[in-house]
Design a protein around this motif. Structure first.
Motif, mmCIF file in Angstrom:
data_model
loop_
_atom_site.group_PDB
_atom_site.id
_atom_site.type_symbol
_atom_site.label_atom_id
_atom_site.label_comp_id
_atom_site.label_asym_id
_atom_site.label_seq_id
_atom_site.Cartn_x
_atom_site.Cartn_y
_atom_site.Cartn_z
ATOM 1 N N GLY A 107 5.278 -1.223 1.477
ATOM 2 C CA GLY A 107 5.363 -2.684 1.608
ATOM 3 C C GLY A 107 6.043 -3.128 2.895
ATOM 4 N N PHE A 136 -2.314 1.995 10.235
ATOM 5 C CA PHE A 136 -3.139 3.173 10.508
ATOM 6 C C PHE A 136 -4.509 2.935 9.855
ATOM 7 C CE2 PHE A 136 0.226 6.781 10.968
ATOM 8 C CZ PHE A 136 0.944 6.001 11.859
ATOM 9 N N GLN A 151 -0.239 12.878 9.263
ATOM 10 C CA GLN A 151 -1.661 12.503 9.384
ATOM 11 C C GLN A 151 -2.449 13.601 10.101
ATOM 12 O OE1 GLN A 151 -2.920 9.457 8.213
ATOM 13 N NE2 GLN A 151 -0.901 8.869 7.441
ATOM 14 N N GLY A 184 -1.124 -4.956 0.413
ATOM 15 C CA GLY A 184 -2.121 -3.958 0.017
ATOM 16 C C GLY A 184 -3.263 -3.856 0.996
ATOM 17 N N SER A 185 -3.867 -2.677 1.043
ATOM 18 C CA SER A 185 -4.962 -2.404 1.985
ATOM 19 C C SER A 185 -6.291 -2.856 1.407
ATOM 20 C CB SER A 185 -5.042 -0.899 2.260
ATOM 21 O OG SER A 185 -3.886 -0.489 2.912
ATOM 22 N N ARG A 186 -7.135 -3.377 2.272
ATOM 23 C CA ARG A 186 -8.497 -3.750 1.895
ATOM 24 C C ARG A 186 -9.425 -2.776 2.618
ATOM 25 N NH1 ARG A 186 -8.294 -6.505 -2.319
ATOM 26 N NH2 ARG A 186 -10.447 -7.139 -1.915
ATOM 27 N N SER A 239 4.401 -6.132 4.915
ATOM 28 C CA SER A 239 4.699 -7.421 4.275
ATOM 29 C C SER A 239 6.156 -7.796 4.493
ATOM 30 C CB SER A 239 4.407 -7.334 2.772
ATOM 31 O OG SER A 239 3.082 -6.935 2.561
ATOM 32 N N GLN A 291 -2.921 -12.668 8.490
ATOM 33 C CA GLN A 291 -3.139 -11.514 7.611
ATOM 34 C C GLN A 291 -4.488 -11.604 6.891
ATOM 35 O OE1 GLN A 291 0.687 -12.098 5.390
ATOM 36 N NE2 GLN A 291 0.895 -9.899 5.729
ATOM 37 N N VAL A 292 -4.960 -10.441 6.524
ATOM 38 C CA VAL A 292 -6.196 -10.334 5.738
ATOM 39 C C VAL A 292 -5.813 -10.224 4.267
ATOM 40 C CG1 VAL A 292 -8.037 -8.704 5.173
ATOM 41 C CG2 VAL A 292 -7.553 -9.260 7.565
ATOM 42 N N ASP A 341 1.061 5.937 6.204
ATOM 43 C CA ASP A 341 1.655 6.696 5.098
ATOM 44 C C ASP A 341 2.390 7.918 5.637
ATOM 45 O OD1 ASP A 341 0.749 5.655 2.355
ATOM 46 O OD2 ASP A 341 -1.123 5.624 3.506
ATOM 47 N N SER A 398 0.825 -1.209 0.000
ATOM 48 C CA SER A 398 0.000 0.000 0.000
ATOM 49 C C SER A 398 0.851 1.247 0.000
ATOM 50 C CB SER A 398 -0.863 0.024 1.256
ATOM 51 O OG SER A 398 -2.117 -0.480 0.963
ATOM 52 N N SER A 399 1.806 1.293 0.920
ATOM 53 C CA SER A 399 2.710 2.442 0.943
ATOM 54 C C SER A 399 4.104 1.928 0.580
ATOM 55 C CB SER A 399 2.631 3.178 2.284
ATOM 56 O OG SER A 399 2.665 2.309 3.396
HETATM 57 C C1 LIG Z 1 -9.554 0.439 6.252
HETATM 58 C C2 LIG Z 1 -8.171 1.060 6.195
HETATM 59 C C3 LIG Z 1 -8.001 2.428 6.441
HETATM 60 C C4 LIG Z 1 -6.722 2.999 6.411
HETATM 61 N N1 LIG Z 1 -6.559 4.339 6.690
HETATM 62 C C5 LIG Z 1 -5.305 4.884 6.708
HETATM 63 C C6 LIG Z 1 -5.095 6.253 7.036
HETATM 64 O O1 LIG Z 1 -6.034 6.996 7.326
HETATM 65 N N2 LIG Z 1 -3.813 6.733 7.038
HETATM 66 C C7 LIG Z 1 -2.750 5.928 6.712
HETATM 67 O O2 LIG Z 1 -1.615 6.403 6.725
HETATM 68 N N3 LIG Z 1 -2.921 4.638 6.426
HETATM 69 C C8 LIG Z 1 -4.161 4.094 6.409
HETATM 70 N N4 LIG Z 1 -4.328 2.769 6.131
HETATM 71 C C9 LIG Z 1 -3.119 1.918 6.079
HETATM 72 C C10 LIG Z 1 -2.395 2.012 4.785
HETATM 73 O O3 LIG Z 1 -3.358 1.842 3.742
HETATM 74 C C11 LIG Z 1 -1.327 0.923 4.687
HETATM 75 O O4 LIG Z 1 -1.896 -0.312 5.067
HETATM 76 C C12 LIG Z 1 -0.148 1.153 5.548
HETATM 77 O O5 LIG Z 1 0.500 2.340 5.121
HETATM 78 C C13 LIG Z 1 0.847 0.002 5.460
HETATM 79 O O6 LIG Z 1 1.322 -0.076 4.162
HETATM 80 P P1 LIG Z 1 2.411 -1.142 3.764
HETATM 81 O O7 LIG Z 1 2.722 -0.924 2.321
HETATM 82 O O8 LIG Z 1 3.544 -1.117 4.733
HETATM 83 O O9 LIG Z 1 1.607 -2.486 3.984
HETATM 84 P P2 LIG Z 1 1.498 -3.760 3.029
HETATM 85 O O10 LIG Z 1 2.821 -4.400 2.914
HETATM 86 O O11 LIG Z 1 0.750 -3.404 1.800
HETATM 87 O O12 LIG Z 1 0.600 -4.720 3.938
HETATM 88 C C14 LIG Z 1 -0.697 -4.346 4.296
HETATM 89 C C15 LIG Z 1 -1.134 -5.282 5.383
HETATM 90 O O13 LIG Z 1 -2.384 -4.848 5.876
HETATM 91 C C16 LIG Z 1 -3.256 -5.968 5.996
HETATM 92 N N5 LIG Z 1 -4.614 -5.472 5.759
HETATM 93 C C17 LIG Z 1 -5.074 -4.910 4.625
HETATM 94 N N6 LIG Z 1 -6.359 -4.542 4.778
HETATM 95 C C18 LIG Z 1 -6.721 -4.897 6.026
HETATM 96 C C19 LIG Z 1 -7.931 -4.786 6.746
HETATM 97 N N7 LIG Z 1 -9.028 -4.230 6.218
HETATM 98 N N8 LIG Z 1 -7.960 -5.257 8.010
HETATM 99 C C20 LIG Z 1 -6.853 -5.827 8.564
HETATM 100 N N9 LIG Z 1 -5.664 -5.941 7.913
HETATM 101 C C21 LIG Z 1 -5.613 -5.486 6.658
HETATM 102 C C22 LIG Z 1 -2.801 -6.951 4.936
HETATM 103 O O14 LIG Z 1 -3.120 -8.257 5.296
HETATM 104 C C23 LIG Z 1 -1.289 -6.722 4.925
HETATM 105 O O15 LIG Z 1 -0.677 -7.570 5.854
HETATM 106 C C24 LIG Z 1 -5.596 2.183 6.117
HETATM 107 C C25 LIG Z 1 -5.770 0.816 5.847
HETATM 108 C C26 LIG Z 1 -7.048 0.245 5.900
HETATM 109 C C27 LIG Z 1 -7.205 -1.239 5.630
#
Ligand SMILES: Cc1cc2nc3c(=O)[nH]c(=O)nc-3n(C[C@H](O)[C@H](O)[C@H](O)COP(=O)(O)OP(=O)(O)OC[C@H]3O[C@@H](n4cnc5c(N)ncnc54)[C@H](O)[C@@H]3O)c2cc1C
Ligand code: SF4
Ligand code: SF4
Length: 420
Positions: A107, A209, A343, A154-156, A110, A127-128, A293, A104-105
């Motif tokens: 990685g 977050f 934020q 990635g975010s769900r 992960s 994980q979801v 983020d 999402s941001s």
């Molecule tokens: C509903 C929601 C709202 C968010 N709001 C914000 C925000 O306001 N500000 C902000 O900075 N970031 C927010 N995020 C978080 C952001 O989108 C990223 O998840 C975060 O920056 C981590 O990124 P990453 O690349 O390190 O994670 P990645 O390596 O992409 O991994 C994401 C992880 O999150 C887990 N995941 C995904 N969706 C869900 C879910 N619905 N419930 C539980 N686990 C989940 C996955 O299983 C994975 O392990 C939000 C995420 C969600 C799901």
């Protein structure tokens, strides 16, 4: 904050205080099963034949009902404790280009999960990910390899209940990483406080977050706005493959459509569950590490993603340092002021939550109990208009949206045992 506290899972859900974490279904697998309630979110429903309200362990572990930091634990925390325990702040990204690109941001979640498994710190990561049967819904899995973890990057932005599968952690042959939203992590922690078998198996918790969970119908309507029948979708990504990346769908017959992250989130956010609007913990205060983020500066889709990492505990610090030293992560410490700068909306939201909860209480609604989570000062810092919106506006919303009525018509679900 003190209020009228509901004392059963059924009264928590009917009072709209349920976050959908699923921890009560884990603790009462013979009584409750998580199900997607249309236009609401995932909720614990009584299994057919179960009589009487569910009380006890699930209520005690419920993060929707109560969140608290121990008295005095935030006395020395930065920002008057308003961002929870913060030992250090980092900006990092996954060294693995696949995880970074798909994440999402940056990685980082992960990469930390994969590193924990490969370094022998954990045997798996809860994980979801998108459901393999219905990509508009989510499922929770215990991933045991980097290849598995890629399927969950990635975010769900739709309902997910990772805690309903804490049985996978409890039954694992060794310690596990648990990933979830702030409420999921708080629920995991509260459940582990009650069950030594779970506590023994939680190696580390990673909180993402979270500004709120939109309903499944919200996703369906964004897909429909793209001219795609939601029932024909084969794959759906909310973001990633760029930073923040686009909302993308692909159908079974090969059609593709996308829209910007800003456009999709702008639509989804209007369908967040009520409990998210009174959530004081959007940054994973009960996690070992929390990740979001680093939006303290404008970013472009062309640059590689980066994640903001908040070190909340020494256990979290050990994992982060191990991942940096082992080459799984790249990045560096960041000055503390970059946390609120990243934020600003979450800071003002926490202020507004104080006003919203006061209005609920004055109108006689059941309210959650938040202890050791200072927020009045943030409310006081809000402009007058925002102060009025959070109090009088909330009172108006309670009547206009009928928030004193039960959240959904009570119903029972199919079978005993956990949803797989
Ligand atoms: C509903 C929601 C709202 C968010 N709001 C914000 C925000 O306001 N500000 C902000 O900075 N970031 C927010 N995020 C978080 C952001 O989108 C990223 O998840 C975060 O920056 C981590 O990124 P990453 O690349 O390190 O994670 P990645 O390596 O992409 O991994 C994401 C992880 O999150 C887990 N995941 C995904 N969706 C869900 C879910 N619905 N419930 C539980 N686990 C989940 C996955 O299983 C994975 O392990 C939000 C995420 C969600 C799901
Ligand atoms: S918040 Fe979690 S523990 Fe509380 S009722 Fe909802 S699913 Fe159950
Ligand atoms: S906003 Fe709070 S209550 Fe809602 S899903 Fe996110 S962490 Fe849970």
């Amino acid at each position: 904050m003190m209020g009228r506290l509901p004392d059963s899972i059924e009264s928590i859900t009917q009072a709209r205080l349920c976050t959908g974490c699923g921890v009560c279904a884990h603790l009462h697998p013979d009584r409750l099963q998580m199900a997607d309630v249309p236009d609401v979110g995932r909720r614990p429903l009584p299994i057919v034949g179960v009589t009487g309200p569910t009380t006890g362990a699930g209520v005690a572990a419920c993060p929707g009902r109560e969140l608290s930091h121990p008295v005095g634990s935030l006395d020395d925390a930065p920002f008057h404790g308003e961002w929870g325990p913060v030992l250090d702040l980092y900006e990092c990204w996954a060294a693995d280009p696949v995880l970074r690109h798909r994440g999402s941001s940056g990685g980082v979640v992960s990469a930390l999960a994969a590193h924990a498994i490969e370094a022998g710190i954990a045997v798996g990561a809860l994980q979801v990910r998108a459901s393999q049967e219905d990509p508009l819904r989510n499922e929770t899995v215990l991933n045991r390899s980097r290849e598995d973890i890629v399927t969950a990057t990635g975010s769900r932005y739709s309902p997910a209940s990772p805690c309903e599968r804490l049985d996978l952690v409890e039954d694992a042959e060794g310690p596990c990483v648990v990933v979830g939203k702030p409420c999921d992590i708080a629920g995991t922690r509260k459940a582990a406080e009650q069950r030594a078998a779970l506590a023994d198996k939680v190696a580390v918790t990673l909180g993402i977050f979270c500004a709120g969970t939109p309903s499944t119908e919200a996703t369906r309507s964004v897909v429909a706005d793209l001219g795609i029948d939601p029932d024909t979708v084969k794959r759906l990504d909310y973001r990633g493959e760029g930073w923040p990346g686009e909302f993308r769908v692909e159908t079974h017959d090969g059609r593709r459509a996308s829209t910007s992250y800003a456009d999709s989130w702008g639509k989804l956010t209007k369908h967040r569950q009520w409990r998210c609007l009174i959530c004081p913990d959007h940054t994973g205060e009960f996690a070992d590490l929390s990740i979001g983020d680093p939006w303290y500066r404008p970013v472009t889709d062309e640059e590689g993603g980066r994640s903001l990492v908040v070190v909340r505990t020494e256990r979290g610090r050990r994992l982060l340092e191990s991942a940096l030293a082992g080459g799984a992560l790249e990045g560096a410490p960041l000055s503390m002021d970059k946390l609120p700068a990243s934020q600003p909306n979450l800071e003002s939201t926490r202020g507004a939550v104080w006003g919203r909860v006061q209005s609920m209480r004055l109108l006689g609604m059941p309210t959650p109990r938040f202890r050791g989570m200072p927020s009045f000062r943030l409310w006081w810092k809000l402009p007058l208009r925002a102060k009025l919106t959070s109090t009088l506006g909330t009172a108006r919303r309670i009547f206009v949206r009928g928030l004193k009525r039960p959240e959904f018509e009570p119903r029972e679900v199919g079978s005993r045992g956990r949803t797989r």
